[in-house]
Design an enzyme around this catalytic site. Structure first.
Site, mmCIF file in Angstrom:
data_model
loop_
_atom_site.group_PDB
_atom_site.id
_atom_site.type_symbol
_atom_site.label_atom_id
_atom_site.label_comp_id
_atom_site.label_asym_id
_atom_site.label_seq_id
_atom_site.Cartn_x
_atom_site.Cartn_y
_atom_site.Cartn_z
ATOM 1 N N SER A 132 0.851 -1.198 0.000
ATOM 2 C CA SER A 132 0.000 0.000 0.000
ATOM 3 C C SER A 132 0.882 1.242 0.000
ATOM 4 C CB SER A 132 -0.888 0.021 1.247
ATOM 5 O OG SER A 132 -1.573 1.260 1.339
ATOM 6 N N TYR A 148 -2.058 -0.550 10.264
ATOM 7 C CA TYR A 148 -2.201 -1.039 8.885
ATOM 8 C C TYR A 148 -1.002 -0.609 8.039
ATOM 9 C CZ TYR A 148 -3.984 -1.027 4.047
ATOM 10 O OH TYR A 148 -4.131 -1.186 2.688
HETATM 11 P P1 NAP Z 1 -11.684 -5.356 -0.060
HETATM 12 O O1 NAP Z 1 -12.537 -4.879 -1.198
HETATM 13 O O2 NAP Z 1 -12.098 -5.076 1.346
HETATM 14 O O3 NAP Z 1 -11.401 -6.912 -0.251
HETATM 15 C C1 NAP Z 1 -10.633 -7.594 0.683
HETATM 16 C C2 NAP Z 1 -10.596 -9.053 0.305
HETATM 17 O O4 NAP Z 1 -9.729 -9.713 1.238
HETATM 18 C C3 NAP Z 1 -11.945 -9.733 0.391
HETATM 19 O O5 NAP Z 1 -12.061 -10.636 -0.689
HETATM 20 C C4 NAP Z 1 -11.874 -10.510 1.726
HETATM 21 O O6 NAP Z 1 -12.628 -11.720 1.737
HETATM 22 C C5 NAP Z 1 -10.412 -10.852 1.747
HETATM 23 N N1 NAP Z 1 -9.917 -11.155 3.094
HETATM 24 C C6 NAP Z 1 -9.878 -10.346 4.187
HETATM 25 N N2 NAP Z 1 -9.330 -10.999 5.218
HETATM 26 C C7 NAP Z 1 -9.019 -12.240 4.776
HETATM 27 C C8 NAP Z 1 -8.445 -13.386 5.367
HETATM 28 N N3 NAP Z 1 -8.064 -13.389 6.668
HETATM 29 N N4 NAP Z 1 -8.290 -14.505 4.618
HETATM 30 C C9 NAP Z 1 -8.659 -14.513 3.313
HETATM 31 N N5 NAP Z 1 -9.213 -13.456 2.690
HETATM 32 C C10 NAP Z 1 -9.397 -12.350 3.428
HETATM 33 O O7 NAP Z 1 -10.215 -4.731 -0.164
HETATM 34 P P2 NAP Z 1 -9.340 -4.181 -1.393
HETATM 35 O O8 NAP Z 1 -9.400 -2.705 -1.341
HETATM 36 O O9 NAP Z 1 -9.651 -4.891 -2.650
HETATM 37 O O10 NAP Z 1 -7.904 -4.590 -0.846
HETATM 38 C C11 NAP Z 1 -7.121 -5.625 -1.412
HETATM 39 C C12 NAP Z 1 -5.690 -5.376 -1.013
HETATM 40 O O11 NAP Z 1 -5.274 -4.093 -1.496
HETATM 41 C C13 NAP Z 1 -5.455 -5.352 0.499
HETATM 42 O O12 NAP Z 1 -4.241 -5.979 0.815
HETATM 43 C C14 NAP Z 1 -5.371 -3.869 0.812
HETATM 44 O O13 NAP Z 1 -4.627 -3.601 1.962
HETATM 45 C C15 NAP Z 1 -4.696 -3.370 -0.440
HETATM 46 N N6 NAP Z 1 -4.859 -1.927 -0.684
HETATM 47 C C16 NAP Z 1 -6.073 -1.386 -0.951
HETATM 48 C C17 NAP Z 1 -6.176 -0.014 -1.159
HETATM 49 C C18 NAP Z 1 -7.475 0.661 -1.474
HETATM 50 O O14 NAP Z 1 -7.492 1.909 -1.507
HETATM 51 N N7 NAP Z 1 -8.565 -0.058 -1.704
HETATM 52 C C19 NAP Z 1 -5.028 0.790 -1.077
HETATM 53 C C20 NAP Z 1 -3.824 0.190 -0.795
HETATM 54 C C21 NAP Z 1 -3.741 -1.169 -0.600
HETATM 55 P P3 NAP Z 1 -14.257 -11.726 1.900
HETATM 56 O O15 NAP Z 1 -14.760 -11.234 0.558
HETATM 57 O O16 NAP Z 1 -14.604 -13.141 2.174
HETATM 58 O O17 NAP Z 1 -14.564 -10.782 3.016
#
Ligand code: NAP
Length: 248
Positions: free
Chosen positions: A143, A157
């Site tokens: 991130s 985080y």
């Molecule tokens: P999201 O829409 O909240 O999706 C998170 C996903 O992770 C969901 O599929 C969830 O499963 C899964 N998950 C959470 N805990 C888990 C666990 N213990 N075991 C297996 N699966 C798990 O988040 P996102 O924004 O796409 O984020 C994806 C990645 O990008 C993360 O690592 C996040 O830190 C990173 N990121 C995101 C942003 C942003 O602005 N969105 C920025 C920087 C980094 P369920 O569907 O079953 O709940």
């Protein structure tokens, strides 16, 4: 060689966007999710309709036994793993460091750090030439928070993502001679549901004016970078990071 990818946390968000792009490139895919089975099954159905070879497996990546079971099921149903996208990550409601208890901090670290380590471990056992494998590629989703620190929001985080950058650097060096490339992407301000988990669903709208490109990012914009890093076009790239944060 058949290309087979595991994307952790890919029922929705950035993981699902990556699954769509890797399926279009012909990868066999394992969609992993923790609790939202409906979202994962909808995605599997969508990708199968388009001819993809796709399975979904429920597993909490922070639980060692569930990670080993996830990889075993993948071995049986899809064959030899060639690509891992460590993507499953969480954040918790915004608060300052002095308000955080150990339970919260450990929840962040076991999912965002231990989970990535465990999945890397299982991937290496399958990909490394040291163990008779044919190589592969790993992308760790970090991130922009690792660089920016997330003050007043979620320093826990941000610190977990700093650990992922160090994992990426160290592991890339450790396994480079065994045919495995390890790279990272550092997204920021991407339009997914994760911001609601922090207690501010409209966070991106608040921040957008301060982002040089003046907008939040789309999940597919992160997915494109992940797919490139996994591809042969990036064959000479390891231990590298792509920032996808609108200039921040
Ligand atoms: P999201 O829409 O909240 O999706 C998170 C996903 O992770 C969901 O599929 C969830 O499963 C899964 N998950 C959470 N805990 C888990 C666990 N213990 N075991 C297996 N699966 C798990 O988040 P996102 O924004 O796409 O984020 C994806 C990645 O990008 C993360 O690592 C996040 O830190 C990173 N990121 C995101 C942003 C942003 O602005 N969105 C920025 C920087 C980094 P369920 O569907 O079953 O709940």
């Amino acid at each position: 060689m058949n290309r087979v990818a595991l994307i952790t946390g890919s029922g929705r968000g950035i993981g699902a966007a990556t699954a769509r792009q890797l399926a279009a490139r012909g990868y066999g895919l394992c969609i992993n999710y923790k609790s939202n089975r409906a979202a994962a099954e909808l995605l599997v159905a969508e990708l199968r309709r388009k001819g993809g070879s796709v399975i979904s497996v429920q597993a909490d990546v922070s639980v060692e036994a569930e990670v080993t079971a996830l990889f075993r099921e993948l071995d049986e149903k899809l064959g030899v793993l060639t690509a891992l996208v460590n993507n499953a990550g969480i954040l918790l409601p915004q608060m300052r460091v002095e308000s955080m208890d150990a339970e919260r901090i450990n929840k962040i670290l076991t999912t965002n750090v231990t989970g990535y380590f465990l999945c890397c471990r299982e991937a290496i056992k399958r990909m490394s030439r040291k163990y008779g494998g044919s190589g592969g590629a790993i992308v760790n989703v970090s991130s922009a928070a690792a660089r920016l620190g997330s003050a007043g929001e979620y320093v826990d985080y941000a610190a977990s993502k700093g650990a992922i950058d160090t994992l990426t650097t160290g592991l890339a060096l450790e396994v480079a001679a065994e045919g495995i490339r390890v790279n990272g992407v550092r997204p920021g301000f991407i339009k997914t549901a994760i911001h609601a988990d922090g207690g501010e669903p409209d966070r991106i709208a608040r921040i957008a004016p301060s982002i040089p490109l003046q907008r939040g990012g789309e999940p597919h914009e992160v997915a494109s970078a992940i797919c490139w890093l996994l591809s042969d076009e990036a064959a000479y790239v390891t231990g590298s990071f792509i920032d996808i944060a609108g200039g921040r």
